[in-house]
Design a protein around this motif. Structure first.
Motif, PDB file in Angstrom:
ATOM      1  N   VAL A  27       0.588  -8.056   5.908  1.00  0.00           N
ATOM      2  CA  VAL A  27      -0.348  -6.933   5.911  1.00  0.00           C
ATOM      3  C   VAL A  27      -1.759  -7.506   5.925  1.00  0.00           C
ATOM      4  O   VAL A  27      -2.171  -8.168   4.962  1.00  0.00           O
ATOM      5  CB  VAL A  27      -0.160  -6.024   4.677  1.00  0.00           C
ATOM      6  N   PRO A  28      -2.530  -7.275   6.988  1.00  0.00           N
ATOM      7  CA  PRO A  28      -3.895  -7.810   7.045  1.00  0.00           C
ATOM      8  C   PRO A  28      -4.750  -7.304   5.888  1.00  0.00           C
ATOM      9  O   PRO A  28      -4.581  -6.172   5.422  1.00  0.00           O
ATOM     10  CB  PRO A  28      -4.427  -7.291   8.386  1.00  0.00           C
ATOM     11  N   GLU A  29      -5.674  -8.124   5.460  1.00  0.00           N
ATOM     12  CA  GLU A  29      -6.490  -7.792   4.301  1.00  0.00           C
ATOM     13  C   GLU A  29      -7.300  -6.516   4.514  1.00  0.00           C
ATOM     14  O   GLU A  29      -7.457  -5.709   3.588  1.00  0.00           O
ATOM     15  CB  GLU A  29      -7.434  -8.960   3.973  1.00  0.00           C
ATOM     16  N   GLU A  30      -7.795  -6.301   5.717  1.00  0.00           N
ATOM     17  CA  GLU A  30      -8.590  -5.090   5.955  1.00  0.00           C
ATOM     18  C   GLU A  30      -7.748  -3.827   5.815  1.00  0.00           C
ATOM     19  O   GLU A  30      -8.240  -2.779   5.359  1.00  0.00           O
ATOM     20  CB  GLU A  30      -9.260  -5.140   7.331  1.00  0.00           C
ATOM     21  N   LYS A  31      -6.471  -3.921   6.173  1.00  0.00           N
ATOM     22  CA  LYS A  31      -5.590  -2.767   6.010  1.00  0.00           C
ATOM     23  C   LYS A  31      -5.261  -2.536   4.539  1.00  0.00           C
ATOM     24  O   LYS A  31      -5.110  -1.392   4.104  1.00  0.00           O
ATOM     25  CB  LYS A  31      -4.310  -2.952   6.829  1.00  0.00           C
ATOM     26  N   ARG A  32      -5.159  -3.610   3.770  1.00  0.00           N
ATOM     27  CA  ARG A  32      -4.941  -3.467   2.329  1.00  0.00           C
ATOM     28  C   ARG A  32      -6.126  -2.748   1.671  1.00  0.00           C
ATOM     29  O   ARG A  32      -5.938  -1.854   0.844  1.00  0.00           O
ATOM     30  CB  ARG A  32      -4.742  -4.846   1.679  1.00  0.00           C
TER      31      ARG A  32
END
Length: 348
Positions: free
Chosen positions: A160-165
């Motif tokens: 899960v990419p950090e920006e989506k988190r």
């Protein structure tokens, strides 16, 4: 080389097939790999770095009926793939790649499709490979000559990419979660059928107990078609849960669940997503077999009673649903509390 892979249709199966897909990517690092998948499975596979192209296959929309399938076959034909690998078991998958004029077509010999395959791989017989479904896809690669052995993975991860988190955390806060509170996610539905579903009143009872002991936020996840289940749970809770049923898409689920602390749910795609993003999960099993389809993680507690008729693998129970009604709230609470205690220690 240009490789086309037909993915499985269910979200849980799609996650269990990830070790096989990663094996293909590793085996052919320079190949152009495309995956044909239902739109919701394609959404799960985004950000996983297993292919160069995701091709949505929507049999209820753009690709409905014979004309729609012919349209997709024509689109694939233009791309001139060299080989097709079928993780999906149906005749339709073989027909599609045959119509796409892909010269090499590999898949298990089942659903009367062997004549459409250039390499019809014999199905593993009982006892030939380990029971869990992750090995079923890996064995196809092994028998096709694309893998030397069945590598056993104890954790199947979704990236899960950090920006989506960060976006998911902001969304949950805007939806009503409290900053710093434990977040307990509940998935009380199962698209496979009602036989997999634990009674809503039991979910509510467990949620009430855990909330009173941990002052946590309870978040309900599900599709729009499962709204009645979430409504029934909400009606029996002492504190109103945050009900996201029908308000999010499957594409959002990995990031949203990555911002929770515990997942409690039926044997469904959501519980596999929760496990794959690192959550401890309490998995309620009834008519299905955890030895074959449990989430692949060490952070999983299986809650199950096994009457004589279980596992039956039926979509709807023809009798009294005893495999599920025999599971009490006490059992699920006992499975959840050690995970929550460990999380509270880590956060202290």
């Amino acid at each position: 080389m240009r490789i086309l892979i037909r993915a499985t249709n269910w979200v849980g199966d799609a996650i269990l097939a990830l070790p096989a897909l990663r094996t293909v990517r590793k085996r052919f690092p320079d190949a152009e790999i495309a995956i044909v998948a239902r739109p919701y499975v394609a959404d799960i596979y985004r950000d996983q770095e297993i292919c160069n192209q995701l091709i949505p296959y929507d049999p209820k929309g753009l690709h409905a009926g014979l004309f729609g399938r012919e349209r997709l076959a024509a689109e694939l034909r233009v791309q001139k793939f060299d080989v097709a690998l079928l993780l999906q078991n149906a005749f339709d998958a073989a027909w599609l790649v045959w119509r796409a004029n892909i010269p090499e077509r590999i898949g298990y010999a089942r659903d009367s499709r062997s004549l459409l395959l250039t390499k019809a791989v014999p199905l593993p017989r009982r006892g030939e490979i380990p029971t869990h479904e992750k090995f079923y896809y890996l064995e196809l690669l092994h028998r096709a000559g694309w893998s030397d052995n069945l590598q056993d993975e104890t954790f199947i991860a979704l990236h899960v990419p950090e920006e989506k988190r960060r976006s998911a955390d902001e969304f949950l806060c805007k939806s009503g979660t409290r900053q710093g509170a434990l977040r307990i996610a509940i998935g009380a539905g199962a698209s496979y059928g009602s036989a997999k579903c634990w009674p809503p009143s039991r979910f509510a009872e467990v949620a009430n107990r855990l909330q009173s002991e941990t002052d946590s936020d309870v978040i309900l996840f599900g599709t729009a078609g499962e709204a009645n289940v979430s409504t029934a749970i909400s009606a029996e809770m002492r504190q109103s849960p945050i009900d996201l049923t029908g308000k999010t898409a499957i594409a959002d689920l990995p990031a949203l669940l990555s911002q929770c602390h515990l997942f409690i749910g039926n044997d469904s795609g959501a519980i596999h997503v929760a496990a794959a993003v690192g959550l401890p999960v309490v998995a309620i099993f009834g008519p299905t077999d955890p030895f074959g389809t449990s989430p692949v993680t060490r952070r999983c507690s299986i809650v199950q009673q096994r009457p004589y008729c279980s596992p039956c693998f039926l979509r709807r129970c023809p009798t009294d649903h005893r495999c599920m009604t025999a599971i009490t709230a006490d059992m699920a609470e006992a499975a959840a509390k050690p995970w929550l205690s460990a999380i509270q220690v880590q956060r202290a």
